[in-house]
Design a protein around this motif. Sequence first.
Motif, PDB file in Angstrom:
ATOM      1  N   ALA A  53      22.910  87.544  -5.262  1.00 29.69           N
ATOM      2  CA  ALA A  53      23.292  87.035  -3.942  1.00 29.69           C
ATOM      3  C   ALA A  53      24.659  86.354  -3.984  1.00 29.69           C
ATOM      4  CB  ALA A  53      22.225  86.063  -3.428  1.00 29.69           C
ATOM      5  N   ALA A  54      24.894  85.574  -5.060  1.00 26.36           N
ATOM      6  CA  ALA A  54      26.205  84.921  -5.180  1.00 26.36           C
ATOM      7  C   ALA A  54      27.319  85.957  -5.357  1.00 26.36           C
ATOM      8  CB  ALA A  54      26.183  83.953  -6.366  1.00 26.36           C
ATOM      9  N   GLU A  55      27.045  86.993  -6.160  1.00 30.18           N
ATOM     10  CA  GLU A  55      28.050  88.044  -6.342  1.00 30.18           C
ATOM     11  C   GLU A  55      28.310  88.783  -5.029  1.00 30.18           C
ATOM     12  OE1 GLU A  55      26.582  90.486  -9.438  1.00 30.18           O
ATOM     13  OE2 GLU A  55      27.090  89.077 -11.054  1.00 30.18           O
ATOM     14  N   GLU A  56      27.220  89.092  -4.278  1.00 27.45           N
ATOM     15  CA  GLU A  56      27.405  89.762  -2.991  1.00 27.45           C
ATOM     16  C   GLU A  56      28.170  88.884  -2.014  1.00 27.45           C
ATOM     17  OE1 GLU A  56      23.585  90.906  -1.627  1.00 27.45           O
ATOM     18  OE2 GLU A  56      23.344  92.537  -3.082  1.00 27.45           O
ATOM     19  N   ALA A  57      27.858  87.570  -2.037  1.00 29.32           N
ATOM     20  CA  ALA A  57      28.594  86.660  -1.152  1.00 29.32           C
ATOM     21  C   ALA A  57      30.082  86.630  -1.514  1.00 29.32           C
ATOM     22  CB  ALA A  57      27.996  85.253  -1.234  1.00 29.32           C
ATOM     23  N   GLU A  58      30.368  86.622  -2.829  1.00 28.46           N
ATOM     24  CA  GLU A  58      31.767  86.641  -3.260  1.00 28.46           C
ATOM     25  C   GLU A  58      32.459  87.939  -2.850  1.00 28.46           C
ATOM     26  OE1 GLU A  58      35.121  84.942  -5.001  1.00 28.46           O
ATOM     27  OE2 GLU A  58      33.148  84.070  -4.597  1.00 28.46           O
ATOM     28  N   ILE A  59      31.708  89.059  -2.996  1.00 27.05           N
ATOM     29  CA  ILE A  59      32.279  90.349  -2.599  1.00 27.05           C
ATOM     30  C   ILE A  59      32.527  90.389  -1.092  1.00 27.05           C
ATOM     31  CG2 ILE A  59      31.769  92.819  -2.430  1.00 27.05           C
ATOM     32  CD1 ILE A  59      30.307  92.545  -5.118  1.00 27.05           C
ATOM     33  N   LEU A  60      31.541  89.887  -0.325  1.00 28.09           N
ATOM     34  CA  LEU A  60      31.711  89.856   1.137  1.00 28.09           C
ATOM     35  C   LEU A  60      32.884  88.957   1.536  1.00 28.09           C
ATOM     36  CD1 LEU A  60      27.985  89.652   2.314  1.00 28.09           C
ATOM     37  CD2 LEU A  60      29.520  91.624   2.453  1.00 28.09           C
ATOM     38  N   LYS A  61      33.054  87.855   0.802  1.00 25.52           N
ATOM     39  CA  LYS A  61      34.177  86.965   1.091  1.00 25.52           C
ATOM     40  C   LYS A  61      35.503  87.676   0.834  1.00 25.52           C
ATOM     41  CE  LYS A  61      36.011  82.411  -0.118  1.00 25.52           C
ATOM     42  NZ  LYS A  61      35.800  81.216  -0.987  1.00 25.52           N
TER      43      LYS A  61
ATOM     44  N   LYS B 278      35.939  90.916   0.811  1.00 24.31           N
ATOM     45  CA  LYS B 278      36.077  91.967   1.820  1.00 24.31           C
ATOM     46  C   LYS B 278      36.576  91.388   3.144  1.00 24.31           C
ATOM     47  CE  LYS B 278      32.703  95.343   0.169  1.00 24.31           C
ATOM     48  NZ  LYS B 278      31.424  96.044   0.479  1.00 24.31           N
ATOM     49  N   ALA B 279      36.041  90.203   3.499  1.00 26.03           N
ATOM     50  CA  ALA B 279      36.484  89.576   4.750  1.00 26.03           C
ATOM     51  C   ALA B 279      37.972  89.225   4.681  1.00 26.03           C
ATOM     52  CB  ALA B 279      35.652  88.318   5.012  1.00 26.03           C
ATOM     53  N   ILE B 280      38.401  88.732   3.507  1.00 20.90           N
ATOM     54  CA  ILE B 280      39.825  88.401   3.356  1.00 20.90           C
ATOM     55  C   ILE B 280      40.681  89.661   3.474  1.00 20.90           C
ATOM     56  CG2 ILE B 280      41.546  87.539   1.739  1.00 20.90           C
ATOM     57  CD1 ILE B 280      39.396  85.634   0.668  1.00 20.90           C
ATOM     58  N   GLN B 281      40.243  90.741   2.786  1.00 18.98           N
ATOM     59  CA  GLN B 281      40.990  91.992   2.863  1.00 18.98           C
ATOM     60  C   GLN B 281      40.962  92.580   4.272  1.00 18.98           C
ATOM     61  OE1 GLN B 281      42.883  93.232   0.484  1.00 18.98           O
ATOM     62  NE2 GLN B 281      42.316  91.576  -0.923  1.00 18.98           N
ATOM     63  N   ARG B 282      39.799  92.435   4.940  1.00 18.31           N
ATOM     64  CA  ARG B 282      39.712  92.940   6.306  1.00 18.31           C
ATOM     65  C   ARG B 282      40.646  92.168   7.240  1.00 18.31           C
ATOM     66  NH1 ARG B 282      34.802  92.010   6.904  1.00 18.31           N
ATOM     67  NH2 ARG B 282      34.034  93.952   5.995  1.00 18.31           N
ATOM     68  N   GLU B 283      40.711  90.851   7.018  1.00 15.23           N
ATOM     69  CA  GLU B 283      41.616  90.047   7.841  1.00 15.23           C
ATOM     70  C   GLU B 283      43.073  90.436   7.591  1.00 15.23           C
ATOM     71  OE1 GLU B 283      42.521  85.292   8.682  1.00 15.23           O
ATOM     72  OE2 GLU B 283      41.036  85.930   7.211  1.00 15.23           O
ATOM     73  N   LYS B 284      43.402  90.678   6.312  1.00 10.70           N
ATOM     74  CA  LYS B 284      44.764  91.113   6.006  1.00 10.70           C
ATOM     75  C   LYS B 284      45.058  92.469   6.649  1.00 10.70           C
ATOM     76  CE  LYS B 284      45.239  88.705   1.565  1.00 10.70           C
ATOM     77  NZ  LYS B 284      45.421  88.882   0.105  1.00 10.70           N
ATOM     78  N   ALA B 285      44.062  93.384   6.577  1.00 12.27           N
ATOM     79  CA  ALA B 285      44.256  94.707   7.165  1.00 12.27           C
ATOM     80  C   ALA B 285      44.408  94.610   8.683  1.00 12.27           C
ATOM     81  CB  ALA B 285      43.078  95.611   6.812  1.00 12.27           C
ATOM     82  N   GLU B 286      43.621  93.710   9.303  1.00  6.46           N
ATOM     83  CA  GLU B 286      43.745  93.540  10.756  1.00  6.46           C
ATOM     84  C   GLU B 286      45.109  92.976  11.131  1.00  6.46           C
ATOM     85  OE1 GLU B 286      40.487  91.113  11.881  1.00  6.46           O
ATOM     86  OE2 GLU B 286      39.000  92.731  11.725  1.00  6.46           O
ATOM     87  N   ARG B 287      45.587  91.986  10.340  1.00  8.26           N
ATOM     88  CA  ARG B 287      46.924  91.460  10.631  1.00  8.26           C
ATOM     89  C   ARG B 287      47.993  92.530  10.458  1.00  8.26           C
ATOM     90  NH1 ARG B 287      45.248  86.633   7.773  1.00  8.26           N
ATOM     91  NH2 ARG B 287      46.384  87.355   5.935  1.00  8.26           N
TER      92      ARG B 287
END
Length: 244
Positions: free
Chosen positions: A84-92, A94-103
């Motif tokens: 769960a911690a690894e998935e949370a880190e991966i999701l975090k 991914k969210a950072i990369q998604r935010e960068k991609a959106e910008r």
Amino acid sequence: VGPYVLITPNETRRNQLKQIAKKELDDLEQWKEEHRPGPIKLAPQRLGGKESEAQARQKQQMMFMQSKYQQKHKREEYIKAKKAAEEAEILKKKAIQREKAERLEVKKRQEMRRRQVFLEDHYYKTNELLNRLDLGLPKSDSCQIANGGPESTAWTRSHTYKQALREDENRRLEEMKQDQRRKAELMEFKQKQEEEARTRAHQNAQRSCLQSLFIFCCILRVNNAFLDRLQNKMQPNCIDQPGH
């Protein structure tokens, strides 16, 4: 060798220090002798309780199985928490990369919009210039254009340029639409893959939990049967013992 001064020790002070140290050591030995623990005296008592050997063994076996199952459960919980911690880190991430991609996407859209505005303005300015040139031609040129003379080159060139600009603008708009369509399809495909991966992980976790529970039940059933057979073998011996 340079000059030096030799100071002889004070014999009186030295003897006093030796006497003090000896007195302290004697006091320490005396204190240890006075506070030495004495012998332990316990009243004799019978151990083992009122349970039979079979019951004690069965209880011990149950405690062993429970502790084993608890250790396995703790290990599984630790693995789940780690995943769960690894998935949370991966999701975090991914969210950072998604935010960068959106910008980056917003920046690209703004750049494309500015470019589109520039092309439209350039197109309108060119049309205005060409229309102004068309209006500036004399009337006799219209007859010559109709007759296909060499004076019709300016009008043909302006008309061809307008048509090329229009086709280029339509082509750019169509490419932008196709690019947006491809990005939407790719995002939908990624979301579908992530949903399928989460579903498979949940099913695997449920299957692993059910397998562990089934194995525990089987082991418990086998141990109970073994203890029952052992108790049945020991009961005739207990019955025959008073007769001897």
